[in-house]
Design a protein around this motif. Structure first.
Motif, PDB file in Angstrom:
ATOM      1  N   ILE A  96       0.796  -1.218  -0.104  1.00 60.79           N
ATOM      2  CA  ILE A  96      -0.132   0.133   0.179  1.00 60.79           C
ATOM      3  C   ILE A  96       0.757   1.286  -0.148  1.00 60.79           C
ATOM      4  CG2 ILE A  96      -1.929  -1.141   1.336  1.00 60.79           C
ATOM      5  CD1 ILE A  96      -1.195   0.203   3.759  1.00 60.79           C
ATOM      6  N   ALA A  97       0.302   2.206  -0.417  1.00 63.19           N
ATOM      7  CA  ALA A  97       1.209   3.777  -0.727  1.00 63.19           C
ATOM      8  C   ALA A  97       0.299   4.433   0.446  1.00 63.19           C
ATOM      9  CB  ALA A  97       1.077   4.209  -2.033  1.00 63.19           C
TER      10      ALA A  97
ATOM     11  N   THR B  77       3.867  -4.391   2.912  1.00 70.24           N
ATOM     12  CA  THR B  77       4.767  -3.367   2.582  1.00 70.24           C
ATOM     13  C   THR B  77       4.063  -1.934   2.558  1.00 70.24           C
ATOM     14  OG1 THR B  77       6.087  -4.953   1.383  1.00 70.24           O
ATOM     15  CG2 THR B  77       6.360  -2.724   0.738  1.00 70.24           C
ATOM     16  N   ILE B  78       4.823  -1.095   3.236  1.00 76.18           N
ATOM     17  CA  ILE B  78       4.273   0.353   3.071  1.00 76.18           C
ATOM     18  C   ILE B  78       5.353   1.236   2.240  1.00 76.18           C
ATOM     19  CG2 ILE B  78       3.273   2.124   4.387  1.00 76.18           C
ATOM     20  CD1 ILE B  78       2.504   0.179   6.751  1.00 76.18           C
TER      21      ILE B  78
ATOM     22  N   ASP C 149      -2.258  -2.441  -3.812  1.00 71.89           N
ATOM     23  CA  ASP C 149      -3.593  -2.852  -3.333  1.00 71.89           C
ATOM     24  C   ASP C 149      -4.199  -1.683  -2.869  1.00 71.89           C
ATOM     25  OD1 ASP C 149      -3.381  -5.750  -3.524  1.00 71.89           O
ATOM     26  OD2 ASP C 149      -1.391  -5.451  -2.462  1.00 71.89           O
ATOM     27  N   LEU C 150      -3.654  -0.288  -2.581  1.00 74.46           N
ATOM     28  CA  LEU C 150      -4.447   0.646  -1.871  1.00 74.46           C
ATOM     29  C   LEU C 150      -3.361   1.862  -2.324  1.00 74.46           C
ATOM     30  CD1 LEU C 150      -6.442   2.486  -0.490  1.00 74.46           C
ATOM     31  CD2 LEU C 150      -4.924   1.812   1.665  1.00 74.46           C
ATOM     32  N   CYS C 151      -3.674   3.116  -2.967  1.00 73.65           N
ATOM     33  CA  CYS C 151      -3.341   4.211  -2.766  1.00 73.65           C
ATOM     34  C   CYS C 151      -4.153   5.156  -2.095  1.00 73.65           C
ATOM     35  CB  CYS C 151      -2.832   4.718  -4.103  1.00 73.65           C
ATOM     36  SG  CYS C 151      -2.155   6.282  -3.977  1.00 73.65           S
ATOM     37  N   LEU C 152      -3.730   5.774  -0.919  1.00 67.86           N
ATOM     38  CA  LEU C 152      -4.317   6.582  -0.071  1.00 67.86           C
ATOM     39  C   LEU C 152      -3.868   7.999  -0.500  1.00 67.86           C
ATOM     40  CD1 LEU C 152      -6.529   7.622   2.163  1.00 67.86           C
ATOM     41  CD2 LEU C 152      -4.550   7.180   3.876  1.00 67.86           C
TER      42      LEU C 152
ATOM     43  N   LEU D 213       4.835   9.415  -6.916  1.00 68.80           N
ATOM     44  CA  LEU D 213       4.112   8.267  -7.695  1.00 68.80           C
ATOM     45  C   LEU D 213       3.780   8.960  -8.838  1.00 68.80           C
ATOM     46  CD1 LEU D 213       2.245   5.848  -5.280  1.00 68.80           C
ATOM     47  CD2 LEU D 213       4.498   5.451  -6.341  1.00 68.80           C
ATOM     48  N   SER D 214       3.910   8.558  -9.779  1.00 67.94           N
ATOM     49  CA  SER D 214       3.317   8.904 -10.996  1.00 67.94           C
ATOM     50  C   SER D 214       1.844   9.077 -11.048  1.00 67.94           C
ATOM     51  CB  SER D 214       3.616   8.295 -12.464  1.00 67.94           C
ATOM     52  OG  SER D 214       3.381   6.989 -12.376  1.00 67.94           O
TER      53      SER D 214
END
Ligand code: 6PG
Length: 236
Positions: free
Chosen positions: A40-41, A66-67, A128-131, A180-181
């Motif tokens: 996740i980001a 993983t973060i 899996d996720l971008c917050l 991140l792009s």
């Protein structure tokens, strides 16, 4: 354009933190069930800190998580502006892998971006996720107007991270960044936004109204994703 944008309103930051932490926990558990791991980001800035406090107390298989910071300020690790340093404080003690995307502060911000992009190859994609957080100027992650804006928005799909020199510089953290792009952000399996305050709410509402023609980075993120997006909002 996301055709399902849903606002979730809370009475205060604590209520928002509990709800968003629950949602993230569910995403992490689902990814671990499906694949044995989650990536996740998470954003920098101040708004998400109560969310991280809540999330880090959840019973999850943190060793499988993983973060990465969705963006990083180009400063040494341990600097008060370092996003990964803030994340590490919450999640390293839990056993999560918290990955610095700018392990060394270097002068050349473009080179920092290329090196972050290379590091990204070690991860499972899509995320899996971008917050996302949002700045009151409409930036998200570290996608800012300036000389790198086009590259961040429309660079090659394979480019997951790049260096950014914001112009104008944001007053609260006036340093070059790695982000991140837009391609990496909008390819995530889940996209969520957490914002606080009336000013940012108005910024996001305006960006949604403007749609594809939005000049703001958050407007472009919403215009370029096909995913449903939950926007979590608290007044403070
Ligand atoms: O590192 C960063 O600068 C960010 O990740 C950025 O996109 C942040 O989310 C917004 O600037 C909101 O920050 P606040 O929550 O502190 O207002």
């Amino acid at each position: 354009m996301s055709d399902e944008i849903e606002w979730w309103e809370y009475d205060d930051a604590a209520e928002m933190a509990a709800a968003v932490a629950d949602d993230i926990g569910f995403i992490i558990e689902s990814a671990i069930d499906a694949r044995g791991a989650a990536v996740i980001a998470l954003p920098g800035g101040k708004t998400p800190l109560p969310i991280y406090d809540k999330l880090s107390s959840a019973k999850l298989e943190w060793k499988r998580v993983t973060i990465i910071p969705g963006d990083e300020r180009i400063v040494p690790l341990g600097d008060p502006l370092s996003n990964v340093t803030a994340l590490a404080k919450f999640f390293l003690p839990k056993g999560a892998r918290v990955m610095p995307i700018v392990p060394h502060a270097i002068e050349d911000y473009k080179a920092a971006g290329r090196s972050a992009d290379a590091l990204m190859q070690d991860l499972h994609w899509p995320l899996d996720l971008c917050l996302l957080g949002v700045g009151s100027d409409g930036h998200t992650a570290s996608i800012f107007p300036g000389p790198d804006y086009d590259e961040a928005l429309t660079g090659p799909k394979e480019r997951r991270a790049l260096g950014v020199m914001p112009d104008p510089m944001p007053a609260d953290a006036p340093v070059p960044r790695v982000t991140l792009s837009m391609a990496a952000i909008t390819a995530a399996r889940a996209l969520m936004i957490a914002v606080a305050g009336k000013e940012k709410r108005a910024v996001v509402e305006a960006a949604i109204k403007e749609g594809k023609s939005s000049k703001s980075p958050i407007g472009q993120a919403l215009a370029r994703t096909e995913l449903p997006v939950d926007i979590h909002w608290a007044p403070n």
